[in-house]
Motif scaffolding. Sequence first.
Motif, PDB file in Angstrom:
ATOM      1  N   ALA A  48       0.811  -1.224   0.000  1.00  0.00           N
ATOM      2  CA  ALA A  48       0.000   0.000   0.000  1.00  0.00           C
ATOM      3  C   ALA A  48       0.839   1.266   0.000  1.00  0.00           C
ATOM      4  N   SER A  73      -1.474  -3.256  10.046  1.00  0.00           N
ATOM      5  CA  SER A  73      -1.730  -1.825  10.220  1.00  0.00           C
ATOM      6  C   SER A  73      -2.800  -1.551  11.266  1.00  0.00           C
ATOM      7  N   ASP A  80      -4.898   5.885  11.196  1.00  0.00           N
ATOM      8  CA  ASP A  80      -3.821   6.645  10.559  1.00  0.00           C
ATOM      9  C   ASP A  80      -3.310   7.730  11.498  1.00  0.00           C
ATOM     10  N   ILE A  83      -8.470   4.202   8.202  1.00  0.00           N
ATOM     11  CA  ILE A  83      -8.505   3.652   6.850  1.00  0.00           C
ATOM     12  C   ILE A  83      -9.380   2.393   6.855  1.00  0.00           C
ATOM     13  N   PHE A 105      -9.933  -1.460  -0.318  1.00  0.00           N
ATOM     14  CA  PHE A 105      -8.645  -0.867  -0.606  1.00  0.00           C
ATOM     15  C   PHE A 105      -8.463  -0.676  -2.106  1.00  0.00           C
ATOM     16  N   TYR A 146      -2.006   3.938   0.370  1.00  0.00           N
ATOM     17  CA  TYR A 146      -3.054   3.881   1.393  1.00  0.00           C
ATOM     18  C   TYR A 146      -3.631   5.248   1.735  1.00  0.00           C
ATOM     19  N   PHE A 158      -6.890   5.512   0.204  1.00  0.00           N
ATOM     20  CA  PHE A 158      -7.909   4.510   0.494  1.00  0.00           C
ATOM     21  C   PHE A 158      -9.112   5.186   1.172  1.00  0.00           C
TER      22      PHE A 158
END
Length: 823
Positions: free
Chosen positions: A84, A246, A269, A285, A289, A295, A298
């Motif tokens: 990503a 993540s 994030d 996020i 995706f 990302y 996204f």
Amino acid sequence: MAMKLLGAAALVFSVAVVPVAGFQIARAQTATAYQKPPAAIEQLLDAPETPLVSVSPNRKMLLIEQPASFPTIADVAQPRLRLAGIRFNPVASAPAGSGDSYSISLKLQGVEGGAARAVTGLPAKLKATNAMWSPDSKHVVFVQRVDASAPGGPGLQLWVIDAASGAAHRVGLVKLNGVLGSPCAWMPDSAAVLCHVVPVRGAAPRLSDVPAGPNVEENLGKATPAPTYEDMLKTAQDADQFEYYSTSQLAIVPLTGPVKLLPVKGLIDTARPSPDGKYALVDVIHRPFGFTVPYERFPRKTEIVTLKTGTAKDVYDRPLVDNLPISRDAVEPGPRDYQWRSDVPATLVWVEAANNGMPVKEGVADRIMALPAPFEGKGEVIYEASLRISRGGFGGARGIEWGNDHLALVTEARFSDRKTMMVAFDPSAVGKTKTLYAGSSQDRYKNPGRPMTMMNATGQMVLKLTGDGTGIYFSSLGSSPTGDRPFVGVMPVGGGAEKILVRSADPYYDEPVALLSDDKVLIRRESAARSPNYFAEALTGGAAVQVTQFASPYAGINMPTKQLLKYKRKDGVDLTATLWVPYGYDKSQGPLPTLMEAYPAEFKTRSAASQVAGSPNRFPRINWGSPVYFAQVGYAVLQDASIPIIGEGDSQPNDTYVEQLVDGAKAAVDYGVSLGVVDPKRVAVMGHSYGAFMTANLLAHTNIFRAGIARSGAYNRTLTPYGFQNEERTYWQDPKVYFDMSPFSYADKIKTPILLIHGEADDNTGTYPIQSERFYAALKGQGATVRLVFLPLEAHHYVAHESLQHMLWEMDRWLDTYVKPVQ
């Protein structure tokens, strides 16, 4: 998708045997162990980094960090995933590659001077990142990266330093998640930190070498242009891994007491506490995706979390952004850049695009919206901008800086004509504005600088105003025809000329760091012969008082000397370059073999292109990619030679790229020759990234040079069809520009020896390793003298000590073979 790890050797591809000056280039692909450059070059490479300094909010203490030197190739070879658009260590939940930098020493010192004292109680193997002062200046927190061999490792830990005692200890037993960025932020009361922690989770997604079926992408008639991003998701397995690693959970980690886990979990994030500490602004996020964008594009849900209860209120759910036109003036439609207004307890602010995010020439481009707690309704307009508002404003300023109930500062810009504005507005009276500056973003001489800010009691950055509130303190590079001369000034809130309070003067380069009070500033002072240190200087004048005592990183080394050159291109455009010559060199010794380095830059006006950049008073800090190393082994070096590419009015800079490129390079070499320093028959050219692209083009279109060195470049622009660098036209809009600018198109014309070096894991948009592979194949097929070196595990910027040693060895050998011998 997990990155393939290659062995610790530099991969070298080369062509038919070419015996020159006693050595041969191998006939086919070979593998070689890492090599070291001459000792004089390695001395510079191994010089320690200059310490970093951060000032406490009360302006009484300094935190001094010693950055680590280059990691080993074994460090770089630690596990990493490339997903990503980011690279991270899945075991440590930490950044990987070029983002994995840390400090190995921490000290505290008073701003009034005195000896720096080492922080006690630190981990035996310190790898400190993300150091932050508390709003009350009593503590510093930092993130410690722990290796697998350490107790409790591997992972990221939170540590705290007591500023009074200088003692450090770990707080909380949680592991932090730094995959998507900085994992922590101070709470306004300075008693706790809001962090992203690794949640309780099951086993990682299993990867199978046996495919379950084909991987399919499709587009059903929707225009979705995108740059050629690296490290995109490619498979469902990639998506599962990205989501697993993540995902984090929000937690409040107090300096004393138990950790409070909040019921907020996901691909967090950012999480930023409100100034009153009651809420957190959280960006999460989520799926679906994208597979062609990083990302950051996204789908993203913005929430306001009540920290006492952990309940979340949805603010906006932005869809996938994969259909923006190739224009820097286009943004996603709808709200963006959510933030807290920093000067009030809890008011949500965001920017909202007009015209559905498309570029506008007249009227409103963006609106600033505000919504105070309890965050009911749609918000109200507090400012309308005629240009785009962004987080990276003119002169380094953020898009919006907050001051008080009646003052905020916004920076606007439009890329198409390089126009920028800095406007003061009253957040309490819509339409009450005053333009403080308007001009070109490329006009260095008129740049007023950036507003200086200070941390308020809640840990938020606000404008630093004069005592009577009528002016805003600014710091600027102070660019001028004699070079950069940084200054601190005051910009009147009501408009008018900026008043300069204190300005750097020869022989020093004094960079403002922070205001210590209304009448004193902390500066970072250096000169051509004096390494950087920090000084306190009165804004009313007088001698600056030295605060730090950092030793020169080059103590005991005979350094090359430098001179700022000013000369003209044949069309009258003023150009500059920095000329370096070996220690002790005198022109009576005759002209020298020379290495010229440059990086082309686009301009919309001749006047902006002619302005002087840099300063002759800077201390020579030789970074990893510098050409200056070779002044230590007998070369003159023309560093950062101006190569402006100008397109005035309706014309675009790249319409005449090759012609301007050639004229700029020839002007630099000719002027060096006129000084009696440069031997015109022994000149090489080098560049990195866009500079590598330049290098290949110069070898294709001139006979000025005896050799070229191109690192991590792009050579075939049809492989970047949706724009490149600052070119916004697509391949289909102007195929001729793409063909003419591609050195690949002229591979049959390149007869000058060229060394190609590329990071095997390049992460930069547009410079896929295939660019060098295909260019090498084209040159080889045409009988060129060419060598291709892939550096294992390296991204666009090389970091491993062994990689840099080998890169310099390759360059030194290439220059000594093809440039240094007298014809």
